[in-house]
Design a protein around this motif. Structure first.
Motif, PDB file in Angstrom:
ATOM      1  N   MET A 155       0.599  -1.434  -0.190  1.00 61.85           N
ATOM      2  CA  MET A 155      -0.016  -0.255  -0.015  1.00 61.85           C
ATOM      3  C   MET A 155       0.650   1.415  -0.049  1.00 61.85           C
ATOM      4  SD  MET A 155      -3.231   0.968   2.237  1.00 61.85           S
ATOM      5  CE  MET A 155      -3.738  -1.032   2.581  1.00 61.85           C
ATOM      6  N   ILE A 156       1.625   1.033   0.905  1.00 62.23           N
ATOM      7  CA  ILE A 156       2.457   2.238   0.915  1.00 62.23           C
ATOM      8  C   ILE A 156       3.431   2.291  -0.655  1.00 62.23           C
ATOM      9  CG2 ILE A 156       4.681   3.345   2.338  1.00 62.23           C
ATOM     10  CD1 ILE A 156       4.059   1.964   4.493  1.00 62.23           C
ATOM     11  N   ASP A 157       3.914   1.367  -0.869  1.00 62.13           N
ATOM     12  CA  ASP A 157       4.490   1.752  -2.725  1.00 62.13           C
ATOM     13  C   ASP A 157       3.508   2.355  -3.459  1.00 62.13           C
ATOM     14  OD1 ASP A 157       6.768   0.011  -1.474  1.00 62.13           O
ATOM     15  OD2 ASP A 157       6.794  -1.170  -1.892  1.00 62.13           O
ATOM     16  N   PHE A 158       1.894   1.640  -3.195  1.00 65.01           N
ATOM     17  CA  PHE A 158       1.067   2.375  -4.371  1.00 65.01           C
ATOM     18  C   PHE A 158       1.310   3.827  -3.836  1.00 65.01           C
ATOM     19  CE2 PHE A 158      -2.687   3.793  -4.911  1.00 65.01           C
ATOM     20  CZ  PHE A 158      -2.391   3.572  -6.608  1.00 65.01           C
ATOM     21  N   VAL A 159       0.891   3.900  -2.645  1.00 69.13           N
ATOM     22  CA  VAL A 159       1.231   5.832  -2.850  1.00 69.13           C
ATOM     23  C   VAL A 159       1.846   6.598  -3.086  1.00 69.13           C
ATOM     24  CG1 VAL A 159       1.101   7.331  -1.077  1.00 69.13           C
ATOM     25  CG2 VAL A 159      -0.897   5.527  -0.869  1.00 69.13           C
ATOM     26  N   MET A 160       2.980   6.247  -2.425  1.00 78.56           N
ATOM     27  CA  MET A 160       4.852   7.272  -3.406  1.00 78.56           C
ATOM     28  C   MET A 160       4.644   6.461  -4.388  1.00 78.56           C
ATOM     29  SD  MET A 160       4.799   8.364  -0.342  1.00 78.56           S
ATOM     30  CE  MET A 160       6.677   9.446  -0.834  1.00 78.56           C
ATOM     31  N   SER A 161       4.343   5.808  -5.415  1.00 75.30           N
ATOM     32  CA  SER A 161       4.247   5.566  -6.718  1.00 75.30           C
ATOM     33  C   SER A 161       3.310   7.062  -6.742  1.00 75.30           C
ATOM     34  CB  SER A 161       3.922   3.977  -7.928  1.00 75.30           C
ATOM     35  OG  SER A 161       2.337   4.069  -7.665  1.00 75.30           O
ATOM     36  N   CYS A 162       2.565   7.662  -6.739  1.00 77.14           N
ATOM     37  CA  CYS A 162       0.913   8.418  -7.029  1.00 77.14           C
ATOM     38  C   CYS A 162       2.034   9.659  -7.033  1.00 77.14           C
ATOM     39  CB  CYS A 162       0.170   8.618  -6.400  1.00 77.14           C
ATOM     40  SG  CYS A 162      -1.149   6.810  -6.752  1.00 77.14           S
ATOM     41  N   TRP A 163       3.004  10.091  -5.958  1.00 76.89           N
ATOM     42  CA  TRP A 163       3.755  11.421  -6.185  1.00 76.89           C
ATOM     43  C   TRP A 163       4.135  11.857  -7.772  1.00 76.89           C
ATOM     44  CZ3 TRP A 163       4.493  14.487  -2.560  1.00 76.89           C
ATOM     45  CH2 TRP A 163       5.888  15.452  -2.780  1.00 76.89           C
ATOM     46  N   ASP A 164       3.778  13.280  -7.559  1.00 79.20           N
ATOM     47  CA  ASP A 164       3.270  14.114  -8.909  1.00 79.20           C
ATOM     48  C   ASP A 164       4.960  14.787  -8.830  1.00 79.20           C
ATOM     49  OD1 ASP A 164       3.645  16.182 -10.959  1.00 79.20           O
ATOM     50  OD2 ASP A 164       1.781  15.747 -10.779  1.00 79.20           O
ATOM     51  N   GLU A 165       6.099  14.103  -9.164  1.00 75.54           N
ATOM     52  CA  GLU A 165       7.300  15.031  -8.569  1.00 75.54           C
ATOM     53  C   GLU A 165       7.323  16.229  -9.239  1.00 75.54           C
ATOM     54  OE1 GLU A 165      11.610  16.337  -7.337  1.00 75.54           O
ATOM     55  OE2 GLU A 165      10.138  14.212  -6.809  1.00 75.54           O
ATOM     56  N   GLU A 166       6.785  17.045 -10.116  1.00 72.39           N
ATOM     57  CA  GLU A 166       6.810  18.254 -10.952  1.00 72.39           C
ATOM     58  C   GLU A 166       6.442  19.199 -10.048  1.00 72.39           C
ATOM     59  OE1 GLU A 166       5.153  20.836 -14.994  1.00 72.39           O
ATOM     60  OE2 GLU A 166       5.027  18.237 -14.786  1.00 72.39           O
ATOM     61  N   ALA A 167       4.116  18.418  -9.273  1.00 75.70           N
ATOM     62  CA  ALA A 167       4.331  19.562  -8.765  1.00 75.70           C
ATOM     63  C   ALA A 167       3.935  19.486  -6.995  1.00 75.70           C
ATOM     64  CB  ALA A 167       2.565  18.733  -8.837  1.00 75.70           C
ATOM     65  N   GLY A 168       4.523  18.553  -6.566  1.00 73.20           N
ATOM     66  CA  GLY A 168       5.080  18.202  -5.494  1.00 73.20           C
ATOM     67  C   GLY A 168       4.257  18.039  -4.455  1.00 73.20           C
ATOM     68  N   ALA A 169       3.036  17.084  -5.029  1.00 75.04           N
ATOM     69  CA  ALA A 169       2.016  16.417  -4.563  1.00 75.04           C
ATOM     70  C   ALA A 169       1.051  15.271  -5.165  1.00 75.04           C
ATOM     71  CB  ALA A 169       0.686  17.081  -4.097  1.00 75.04           C
ATOM     72  N   PHE A 170       0.215  14.750  -4.987  1.00 71.23           N
ATOM     73  CA  PHE A 170      -0.012  13.385  -5.576  1.00 71.23           C
ATOM     74  C   PHE A 170      -1.517  13.078  -6.041  1.00 71.23           C
ATOM     75  CE2 PHE A 170       1.751  12.409  -0.749  1.00 71.23           C
ATOM     76  CZ  PHE A 170       2.666  11.779  -0.710  1.00 71.23           C
ATOM     77  N   GLY A 171      -1.030  12.181  -6.961  1.00 69.84           N
ATOM     78  CA  GLY A 171      -2.430  11.731  -8.094  1.00 69.84           C
ATOM     79  C   GLY A 171      -2.969  10.878  -7.426  1.00 69.84           C
ATOM     80  N   ALA A 172      -3.624  10.587  -8.216  1.00 72.66           N
ATOM     81  CA  ALA A 172      -4.629   9.854  -8.279  1.00 72.66           C
ATOM     82  C   ALA A 172      -4.375   7.851  -8.536  1.00 72.66           C
ATOM     83  CB  ALA A 172      -6.557  10.130  -8.591  1.00 72.66           C
ATOM     84  N   HIS A 173      -3.171   8.097  -9.155  1.00 75.72           N
ATOM     85  CA  HIS A 173      -2.690   6.370 -10.060  1.00 75.72           C
ATOM     86  C   HIS A 173      -1.966   7.472 -10.576  1.00 75.72           C
ATOM     87  CE1 HIS A 173      -2.875   3.556 -12.691  1.00 75.72           C
ATOM     88  NE2 HIS A 173      -3.620   3.529 -12.196  1.00 75.72           N
ATOM     89  N   PRO A 174      -0.619   6.550 -10.643  1.00 77.68           N
ATOM     90  CA  PRO A 174       0.896   6.368 -11.292  1.00 77.68           C
ATOM     91  C   PRO A 174       0.725   6.661 -12.747  1.00 77.68           C
ATOM     92  CG  PRO A 174       0.786   4.740 -10.447  1.00 77.68           C
ATOM     93  CD  PRO A 174      -0.596   4.804 -10.240  1.00 77.68           C
ATOM     94  N   ASP A 175       1.270   8.602 -12.798  1.00 78.76           N
ATOM     95  CA  ASP A 175       1.271   9.469 -14.375  1.00 78.76           C
ATOM     96  C   ASP A 175      -0.212  10.090 -13.594  1.00 78.76           C
ATOM     97  OD1 ASP A 175       4.215   7.752 -14.831  1.00 78.76           O
ATOM     98  OD2 ASP A 175       3.035   6.512 -15.501  1.00 78.76           O
ATOM     99  N   HIS A 176      -0.339  10.919 -13.224  1.00 76.18           N
ATOM    100  CA  HIS A 176      -1.796  11.660 -13.160  1.00 76.18           C
ATOM    101  C   HIS A 176      -1.415  12.526 -12.436  1.00 76.18           C
ATOM    102  CE1 HIS A 176      -5.388   8.780 -13.366  1.00 76.18           C
ATOM    103  NE2 HIS A 176      -4.699   7.811 -14.473  1.00 76.18           N
TER     104      HIS A 176
END
Length: 325
Positions: free
Chosen positions: A58-79
């Motif tokens: 679960m933690i790995d999934f959450v961190m895979s949704c990190w939007d490096e450009e924005a500095g926050a989280f998307g709903a899914h990887p690459d969102h």
């Protein structure tokens, strides 16, 4: 129709949700994935089965949704990053004791950047505004210990503009009152210690009027009952210390009647297909109603009360007393 809570079936239902990756519906709901993980984990926590899902996965999934450009989280990887998914990510990581994985400074900068001159927040860089996003911002900043960076007066002033003659609040200034928007505005005011902005007698009357003869609650006048309002309405009444303004036994019976007693999960109303959203908010409602053997839920943050208490963030809410099994 079941009159008891079928916890093992609900746990199994949530555990199986990730096994449908070949289904079209799984991919069509990618924009809700982070929220769905939060709903599933919170539901499991309420039932006392937090460990039913793999923590590291679960933690790995959450961190895979990190939007490096924005500095926050998307709903899914690459969102793209969004406030809804960012709050869910923070809540998940807190429940999994992994908030140290987050670049808090960047997340705070992202959140603060979305507040508009009026005081409302956009959900992301594309500009949609809604009081839901304002609540997400206030909730997240509070959980991160950075609420002092928010322009509180500007935020409260916008919520005040959304207050209607019936005591309720809408999605934006001038919009009709809706139970879900009432919750986000009242909960945000609770976090900000500004419940003085609420016309409590009028609003609590309006909320109690949401209960229909079958025990279920609707979101606004002349609409159908829906299990999710078991949380939106009851949580608001709990925050305002008036949970007894509803017929608790009839509401509890309605929620239980919406269970799928074959495959698990809770639907919006009896006879419909269950989903993780209504499962979570049905269980949240049952917890606030004092249903036996469930874990206490904080109605302001919609997280296990023990976590919020440990952070020193508890507000003066009141739920019904937990009944013995």
């Amino acid at each position: 129709m079941s009159t008891s809570l079928v916890v093992p079936l609900h746990v199994a239902y949530i555990k199986a949700l990730g096994n449908s990756k070949d289904d079209l519906s799984y991919h069509l709901s990618a924009h809700l994935r982070m929220n769905a993980v939060y709903w599933g984990l919170t539901a499991l926590c309420i039932m006392g089965h937090k460990d039913a899902l793999d923590r590291e996965e679960m933690i790995d999934f959450v961190m895979s949704c990190w939007d490096e450009e924005a500095g926050a989280f998307g709903a899914h990887p690459d969102h793209d990053a969004h406030l809804l998914s960012t709050l869910s990510a923070i809540q998940i990581l807190l429940m999994q004791d992994a908030l140290s994985r987050v670049d808090v400074d960047r997340v705070v900068k992202f959140i603060i950047s979305l507040q508009q001159p009026s005081g409302i927040f956009t959900g992301d860089a594309f500009g949609e505004t809604d009081t839901r996003f304002l609540y997400c911002a206030v909730n997240a900043l509070s959980l991160l210990g950075r609420l002092h960076e928010l322009d509180v007066e500007k935020t409260v002033a916008y919520i005040r503009r959304c207050r209607n003659f019936d005591g309720g609040f809408g999605a934006v200034a001038g919009a009709e009152s809706h139970s879900a928007q009432v919750f986000v505005c009242v909960a945000a005011l609770a976090i900000l210690d500004r419940l003085d902005e609420v016309d409590q007698p009028t609003l609590c009357w309006w909320l109690s009027e949401r209960q229909l003869p079958n025990g279920g609650l609707n979101g606004r006048p002349e609409k159908l009952e829906d299990v999710c309002y078991s949380f939106w309405v009851l949580s608001t009444l709990s925050i305002l210390r008036k949970p007894t303004w509803l017929d608790a036994s009839k509401l509890e019976a309605f929620i239980l009647s919406a269970q799928d007693t074959e495959s698990g999960g809770i639907a919006d109303r009896p006879g419909d297909m269950p989903d993780v959203f209504h499962t979570q908010f049905g269980l949240a409602g049952l917890s606030l109603l004092g249903h036996p053997a469930l874990v206490d839920l904080d109605p302001v943050y919609c997280m296990p009360a023990s976590i919020i208490d440990s952070m020193g963030l508890r507000k003066g809410w009141e739920a019904l007393q937990r009944r013995a099994s």
